[in-house]
Design a protein around this motif. Structure first.
Motif, PDB file in Angstrom:
ATOM      1  N   VAL A 163      18.391  24.546  23.401  1.00 26.13           N
ATOM      2  CA  VAL A 163      17.170  24.147  24.089  1.00 26.13           C
ATOM      3  C   VAL A 163      17.155  22.625  24.211  1.00 26.13           C
ATOM      4  CG1 VAL A 163      14.654  24.126  24.000  1.00 26.13           C
ATOM      5  CG2 VAL A 163      15.909  26.149  23.238  1.00 26.13           C
ATOM      6  N   SER A 164      16.893  22.124  25.424  1.00 24.53           N
ATOM      7  CA  SER A 164      16.898  20.684  25.649  1.00 24.53           C
ATOM      8  C   SER A 164      15.523  20.080  25.391  1.00 24.53           C
ATOM      9  CB  SER A 164      17.317  20.381  27.089  1.00 24.53           C
ATOM     10  OG  SER A 164      16.305  20.804  28.000  1.00 24.53           O
ATOM     11  N   PHE A 165      15.512  18.756  25.184  1.00 27.54           N
ATOM     12  CA  PHE A 165      14.246  18.049  24.997  1.00 27.54           C
ATOM     13  C   PHE A 165      13.388  18.164  26.259  1.00 27.54           C
ATOM     14  CE2 PHE A 165      11.727  14.066  25.212  1.00 27.54           C
ATOM     15  CZ  PHE A 165      10.958  14.253  24.075  1.00 27.54           C
ATOM     16  N   ARG A 166      14.032  18.164  27.415  1.00 25.49           N
ATOM     17  CA  ARG A 166      13.300  18.298  28.676  1.00 25.49           C
ATOM     18  C   ARG A 166      12.561  19.640  28.742  1.00 25.49           C
ATOM     19  NH1 ARG A 166      10.713  15.458  32.541  1.00 25.49           N
ATOM     20  NH2 ARG A 166      11.114  16.197  34.662  1.00 25.49           N
ATOM     21  N   GLN A 167      13.203  20.690  28.280  1.00 26.18           N
ATOM     22  CA  GLN A 167      12.555  22.002  28.275  1.00 26.18           C
ATOM     23  C   GLN A 167      11.328  22.010  27.350  1.00 26.18           C
ATOM     24  OE1 GLN A 167      16.241  24.097  27.329  1.00 26.18           O
ATOM     25  NE2 GLN A 167      15.850  25.471  29.072  1.00 26.18           N
ATOM     26  N   VAL A 168      11.446  21.335  26.200  1.00 26.10           N
ATOM     27  CA  VAL A 168      10.306  21.255  25.284  1.00 26.10           C
ATOM     28  C   VAL A 168       9.156  20.500  25.944  1.00 26.10           C
ATOM     29  CG1 VAL A 168       9.515  20.373  23.051  1.00 26.10           C
ATOM     30  CG2 VAL A 168      11.793  21.375  23.248  1.00 26.10           C
ATOM     31  N   GLN A 169       9.477  19.402  26.663  1.00 21.37           N
ATOM     32  CA  GLN A 169       8.439  18.670  27.382  1.00 21.37           C
ATOM     33  C   GLN A 169       7.744  19.552  28.418  1.00 21.37           C
ATOM     34  OE1 GLN A 169      10.957  15.318  28.706  1.00 21.37           O
ATOM     35  NE2 GLN A 169       9.444  13.959  27.738  1.00 21.37           N
ATOM     36  N   SER A 196      11.884  28.174  36.422  1.00 24.53           N
ATOM     37  CA  SER A 196      13.267  28.459  36.020  1.00 24.53           C
ATOM     38  C   SER A 196      13.586  27.851  34.662  1.00 24.53           C
ATOM     39  CB  SER A 196      14.228  27.915  37.082  1.00 24.53           C
ATOM     40  OG  SER A 196      15.568  28.069  36.679  1.00 24.53           O
ATOM     41  N   ALA A 197      13.093  26.641  34.422  1.00 27.77           N
ATOM     42  CA  ALA A 197      13.359  25.963  33.150  1.00 27.77           C
ATOM     43  C   ALA A 197      12.740  26.724  31.984  1.00 27.77           C
ATOM     44  CB  ALA A 197      12.817  24.534  33.200  1.00 27.77           C
ATOM     45  N   ILE A 198      11.503  27.242  32.175  1.00 29.69           N
ATOM     46  CA  ILE A 198      10.839  27.988  31.104  1.00 29.69           C
ATOM     47  C   ILE A 198      11.511  29.334  30.879  1.00 29.69           C
ATOM     48  CG2 ILE A 198       8.707  29.218  30.524  1.00 29.69           C
ATOM     49  CD1 ILE A 198       8.723  26.285  29.770  1.00 29.69           C
ATOM     50  N   LYS A 199      11.883  29.998  31.964  1.00 30.93           N
ATOM     51  CA  LYS A 199      12.572  31.283  31.819  1.00 30.93           C
ATOM     52  C   LYS A 199      13.893  31.122  31.067  1.00 30.93           C
ATOM     53  CE  LYS A 199      10.636  33.660  35.865  1.00 30.93           C
ATOM     54  NZ  LYS A 199      10.915  34.218  37.202  1.00 30.93           N
ATOM     55  N   LYS A 200      14.600  30.045  31.360  1.00 28.17           N
ATOM     56  CA  LYS A 200      15.859  29.782  30.659  1.00 28.17           C
ATOM     57  C   LYS A 200      15.606  29.503  29.181  1.00 28.17           C
ATOM     58  CE  LYS A 200      19.978  26.830  30.809  1.00 28.17           C
ATOM     59  NZ  LYS A 200      20.648  25.692  31.489  1.00 28.17           N
ATOM     60  N   MET A 201      14.538  28.776  28.889  1.00 28.57           N
ATOM     61  CA  MET A 201      14.200  28.480  27.500  1.00 28.57           C
ATOM     62  C   MET A 201      13.848  29.769  26.758  1.00 28.57           C
ATOM     63  SD  MET A 201      11.263  25.833  26.144  1.00 28.57           S
ATOM     64  CE  MET A 201      10.945  25.554  24.401  1.00 28.57           C
ATOM     65  N   GLU A 202      13.062  30.633  27.402  1.00 29.39           N
ATOM     66  CA  GLU A 202      12.677  31.904  26.780  1.00 29.39           C
ATOM     67  C   GLU A 202      13.907  32.779  26.537  1.00 29.39           C
ATOM     68  OE1 GLU A 202       8.108  32.566  28.363  1.00 29.39           O
ATOM     69  OE2 GLU A 202       9.777  33.085  29.702  1.00 29.39           O
ATOM     70  N   SER A 203      14.829  32.732  27.503  1.00 31.96           N
ATOM     71  CA  SER A 203      16.059  33.513  27.352  1.00 31.96           C
ATOM     72  C   SER A 203      16.888  33.005  26.176  1.00 31.96           C
ATOM     73  CB  SER A 203      16.870  33.449  28.649  1.00 31.96           C
ATOM     74  OG  SER A 203      18.115  34.094  28.503  1.00 31.96           O
ATOM     75  N   GLN A 204      16.934  31.697  26.036  1.00 31.80           N
ATOM     76  CA  GLN A 204      17.697  31.110  24.933  1.00 31.80           C
ATOM     77  C   GLN A 204      17.077  31.431  23.580  1.00 31.80           C
ATOM     78  OE1 GLN A 204      17.410  27.149  26.483  1.00 31.80           O
ATOM     79  NE2 GLN A 204      19.549  27.081  27.182  1.00 31.80           N
ATOM     80  N   LEU A 205      15.730  31.532  23.557  1.00 35.18           N
ATOM     81  CA  LEU A 205      15.027  31.801  22.304  1.00 35.18           C
ATOM     82  C   LEU A 205      14.895  33.285  22.005  1.00 35.18           C
ATOM     83  CD1 LEU A 205      12.176  29.128  22.609  1.00 35.18           C
ATOM     84  CD2 LEU A 205      14.192  29.019  21.147  1.00 35.18           C
ATOM     85  N   GLY A 206      15.025  34.090  23.034  1.00 40.31           N
ATOM     86  CA  GLY A 206      14.958  35.537  22.835  1.00 40.31           C
ATOM     87  C   GLY A 206      13.556  36.105  22.828  1.00 40.31           C
ATOM     88  N   GLY A 207      12.608  35.460  23.518  1.00 40.61           N
ATOM     89  CA  GLY A 207      11.239  35.953  23.573  1.00 40.61           C
ATOM     90  C   GLY A 207      10.411  35.146  24.542  1.00 40.61           C
ATOM     91  N   VAL A 208       9.216  35.678  24.923  1.00 44.90           N
ATOM     92  CA  VAL A 208       8.373  34.991  25.897  1.00 44.90           C
ATOM     93  C   VAL A 208       7.455  33.997  25.195  1.00 44.90           C
ATOM     94  CG1 VAL A 208       8.436  36.891  27.541  1.00 44.90           C
ATOM     95  CG2 VAL A 208       6.623  36.807  25.820  1.00 44.90           C
TER      96      VAL A 208
END
Length: 299
Positions: free
Chosen positions: A4-10, A37-49
């Protein structure tokens, strides 16, 4: 490992605080599809919504609500870390470690540091007052970045910049017969019991070498390892002594008499030292340059 990137956290925090993708996209200067798209990718990386999406608004999921304060703290810590780093480079903040001889630390150093603090008020200073040999050791070992010392014979690995030349002076008890004079000769000093620094000190070595070259001998009756102790011995009339003029204020505070020596011939340069090849911090590097440009005393 999560990627997860810092940009995604922002982006996550911005959406959580905005409650709509449209507002968040505008704040982040992104299109809504890119934001989504950025949030969906983050959720995919974390394994949950992280959000529960409706047609009207976006709400945090239970996991998202739990993560939000952590994400906000991460952003705050990130910003603070780079702000601190910027301040270090710009001398907005920082810490400087200095080692100095006690005579210099108590005499000239306070005025020097006062000038420096006027220009750089947020720099924290740590000063260690130790004998000259320890000043050199501390700088070589990196325990102090800057040192103030006499120019020593063993300065390998150190850069020395002179700021003054110190002439040695005679120190006498207040009731001593030599106090009748305004200036003394080495022969007059050698005629009385002498209080010396111990043989391991550079000051003792310099005085011994000078006396030998001039075919004179001192009647040493007591030795001291600290100049403050030497002053006390002289005060109690154990003998006379010779010390660097840097110590004059310290000796006068003990009610001793300080006299110049005619054609003394014994003088040493005092200066600022640093490692030759060591990487100084931005604060130390700036202090060195400031000192070189601003500190000088008439001989």
């Amino acid at each position: 490992m999560y990627n997860v990137s810092f940009r995604q956290v922002q982006i996550f925090v911005c959406i959580a605080q905005s409650h709509t993708f449209a507002q968040a996209a505008e704040k982040m200067c992104l299109s809504q599809p890119a934001l989504s798209s950025a949030i969906k990718k983050m959720e995919s990386q974390l394994g949950g919504v992280l959000f529960s999406r409706t047609t009207r608004k976006v709400e945090l999921s239970p996991e998202g609500r739990q993560f939000l304060p952590v994400a906000e703290r991460l952003i705050s810590d990130w910003q603070e870390a780079f702000s601190d780093l910027y301040n270090l480079f710009s001398l907005g903040r920082g810490k400087l470690s200095i080692a100095a001889m006690p005579s210099f630390a108590a005499g000239l150093l306070p005025g020097i540091l006062q000038q420096f603090k006027t220009e750089f008020p947020n720099i924290k200073l740590s000063v260690t007052d130790v004998v000259m040999e320890s000043v050199i050791k501390d700088v070589k070992a990196g325990r102090a970045e800057i040192g103030f010392s006499f120019e020593h014979e063993q300065m390998e690995g150190l850069q020395f910049h002179p700021i003054l030349t110190d002439n040695f002076i005679a120190v006498l008890p207040a009731n001593h017969p030599l106090c009748e004079h305004q200036i003394l000769s080495w022969s007059q000093i050698a005629a009385y019991p002498f209080v010396a620094m111990n043989k391991g000190s550079a000051i003792r070595r310099w005085i011994d070498s000078f006396m030998e070259m001039n075919h004179l001998a001192l009647n040493i009756v007591v030795e001291a390892s600290q100049l403050a102790t030497l002053g006390q011995f002289v005060k109690h009339d154990l003998g006379v002594s010779v010390v660097p003029a840097l110590c004059q204020e310290q000796m006068l505070s003990k009610d001793l008499v300080c006299l110049n020596i005619h054609q003394s011939g014994l003088s040493k340069r005092v200066g600022i030292i640093r490692q030759t090849n060591g990487n100084l911090s931005s604060v130390a590097s700036s202090f060195w340059q400031w000192a070189v440009n601003n500190i000088s005393y008439p001989n």
